[in-house]
Structures are given as C-alpha cells and as structure tokens.
Design an enzyme around this catalytic site. Structure first.
Site, PDB file in Angstrom:
ATOM      1  N   HIS A 298       1.248   0.083  -0.812  1.00 17.93           N
ATOM      2  CA  HIS A 298       1.237  -1.154   0.300  1.00 17.93           C
ATOM      3  C   HIS A 298      -0.219  -1.423   0.617  1.00 17.93           C
ATOM      4  CE1 HIS A 298       3.135  -3.637   3.216  1.00 17.93           C
ATOM      5  NE2 HIS A 298       2.464  -3.160   4.173  1.00 17.93           N
ATOM      6  N   ASN A 318      -0.429  -5.665   9.502  1.00 15.70           N
ATOM      7  CA  ASN A 318       0.653  -5.414   8.461  1.00 15.70           C
ATOM      8  C   ASN A 318       1.221  -7.119   8.106  1.00 15.70           C
ATOM      9  OD1 ASN A 318       2.155  -4.252   6.592  1.00 15.70           O
ATOM     10  ND2 ASN A 318       3.336  -2.789   8.197  1.00 15.70           N
TER      11      ASN A 318
END
EC number: 4.1.2.66
Length: 352
Positions: A298, A318
C-alpha cells in the site's frame, strides 16, 4: 392488535436507545439522524431485534450501504459482528492505537485485501539512495498541512493507492509553486510502460513516467474514474513536469525524516496487515508486518512527524476517504522502519 403493535414499537425504541448508547461509547459513529425511524427498515426486517442488529443498521445507514438480498444482509451482519468483537478485544489490550467501526466493517480481511491492497512490482528500494542532506535545522515536529501544500484526502475506491501517493507528492511540490491538484486517472490509464499496471504500481515508477512523458495533466482536465481506460493525456493540459525522482536509501528513516522535515511530503509504501483497515486513532505499530521491498502492499504520503505520549511517529495521509482513521490520516511508529515505511520512499523534483 393495535395495542400489540404499539407495544412492539415502544419496545424497539427502548431497545434502540439502550443499544446505541452502549455502541456510541465504544464505537462512536456520527449518525445521519438519531430518530428510530431513520434506521434502515430492510435490515431490521431481516434481523429483527437480535443482538447488534441496531448497531449494524446504524452502520449501514451511516455509510450508505446497500445489500441486494436477505442472504447478503445476514452475511454482512455476521462479518460486522466478528469485526466488532475484534475491535473490542484489540482495544482492551491498551495499545498505543485504537480501532473503530468504519466503512470496511462489513468486509472480511480477505475481501478488503483483494479490493484495496496491491503488491510491490519493482520497488524503488535501493542500497544507496540519491537524497542529499542539505543544511538546515531539522524541525522537532513537522506537519505540512499547516503550510497549505497537502491536498485534500481522497478515496481510491478499488483502484490503486500508488496513484494517490504519487499525485499527493506531486501536488505538494506543485502547490509550493502554484496550487492545484493533478490527475490520478492519467497514471492509471497511461503509465503501464513504466511497470505500473492500471490499478497497481508504485510511486517511484510513476515519477519516472511523468518525467519521460513530459508532465501530468491537472485533475480538472483528466478526472479520476477508478478503473483503467484509454490513455487520454493531452500536453496542453499539463500541470507539472518531473525533473528527477529522488529515492530514499532502503530503511533509512534518518534520510526520510530529513526529507519530510526540510523538503516536502514524501511518497512511502508499507505492508498493511489485518486490523489496520479498522484503525481509528493513535500511533500504529505491529509485530506481524514485514519490512522488505516485496512485503509492501500500500502506498501513502508521509506529510510530517512528531511525538505522542512519548512515542515518535510519522504523520501519514491515506487514500481511503475522510471517514477512515483520523479524518483520513494515521500515525505510524517512527524509528523501527515499521511495516517498511522507509523501504520504498521517494519524492519528485518538479517544474511547471
């Protein structure tokens, strides 16, 4: 009959009040409305007044969930209950972070991993990075949001985090010069020749693509769709050009801290493991995540660092929307290359 119906409705209202009070204490969710008649009737019609039914109905209402059948409602409810138990058991351990209900609470870990995470292809990890230490006093804490160069938190959907990490770093550099947002969709559609694959890739390769492509379009002219399509790059819509891509030495958090502290936000990648998907607040750490280049799955954007309750942390943006975590951000323990946060770090040098 009317009396029985009235009694049943009063029972539902009373049970709802008690259940939501307890749920609110452990797992606060901002509801659309507190009125009982706002609860999703289809869910309660299937689940009745069983334990956690009201919690699940409120969750579904809060996050705009839609289930196509009674079987799907029951399946998602079962997963929700399991995740709720996991959240509560984790939070009882008195860790440096807490978990909470969010939009992913009706997904299994396997479903979440498949839909939201990728895998490293050709990671930018290098034994000798090209970041150069420059003169300057490293700030004790840093939060680039305070300088107004961090773009708003976005939601990648089921497509790649790497595009948002890349454009986040480019936007920070671009905003220092001008002030605008850039096209994630162009990276999805056009960067495959640089070892990026539609919804999967890494920022370092994306920076190289933008460099040799001659720029990246603005988000306004090439908006995000979340699926791979035909490349529609137009040179006249370029917002920024990449002169060079700077890579942090593998695992070198001192270099990463120097770059974040004195240059600008930096694209980083790390390994997401079970539980992080339900992160709520605090300084996250894990003893199960990896630190090697092929562990990371990620990509995100390091926008600062600091100390909380004696624990040094990275402040990271994020791409799972503002309903996740701390308004879309999280803190990761600093000093241990936690989950590989300094394994595949890079940032661009840009020009307009």
């Amino acid at each position: 009959m009317a009396a029985k119906l009235l009694f049943f409705l009063l029972f539902l209202v009373s049970a709802l009040s008690v259940a939501l009070a307890g749920f609110e204490e452990d797992n606060p969710i901002r509801s659309v409305t507190q009125r009982p008649d706002s609860i999703e009737p289809a869910i309660l019609g299937v689940l009745g007044s069983c334990r956690h039914a009201f919690h699940f109905a409120r969750f579904a209402r809060r996050y705009g969930k839609s289930y196509g059948s009674e079987e799907e409602i029951k399946k998602r409810f079962g997963i929700f209950v399991e995740n709720l138990a996991f959240i509560r058991s984790t939070n009882r351990k008195d860790l440096s972070y807490t978990l909470g209900i969010n939009q992913f609470a009706d997904l299994t870990w396997e479903e979440f991993r498949t839909n939201r995470l990728g895998a490293a292809q050709n990671c930018s990890a290098t034994a000798h990075g090209n970041h150069r230490f420059v003169d300057g006093v490293l700030p004790v804490t840093r939060d680039w949001r305070e300088q107004g160069i961090v773009s708003p938190v976005k939601d990648q959907g089921s497509c790649g985090s790497w595009t948002f990490s890349t454009t986040g770093a480019l936007e920070a550099a671009y905003t220092q010069l001008t002030g605008s947002t850039l096209s994630e969709q162009q990276l999805v559609d056009c960067a495959s020749a640089f070892n990026n694959f539609g919804c999967g890739g890494l920022p370092s390769q994306a920076f190289e693509y933008v460099k040799y492509n001659g720029g990246i379009d603005t988000e306004q002219t090439y908006p995000y769709l979340g699926v791979m399509g035909i490349c529609n790059f137009k040179q006249e819509n370029v917002g920024v050009k990449v002169i060079d891509s700077i890579n942090i030495t593998l695992g070198a958090e001192d270099e990463l801290k120097h770059a974040v502290g004195l240059v600008r936000p930096v694209s980083v990648a790390f390994e997401v493991v079970k539980g992080f998907n339900l992160y709520k607040k605090g300084v996250y750490s894990s003893d199960t995540c990896g630190r090697d280049p092929m562990d990371v799955n990620h990509a995100v954007l390091a926008v600062g660092y600091g100390v909380e309750d004696g624990i040094p942390y990275w402040l990271i943006k994020n791409s799972w929307g503002t309903n996740w975590g701390d308004n879309g951000y999280f803190k990761m323990e600093l000093g241990k290359n936690m989950c590989g946060v300094a394994t595949c770090a890079s940032y661009p040098i840009v020009a307009v």
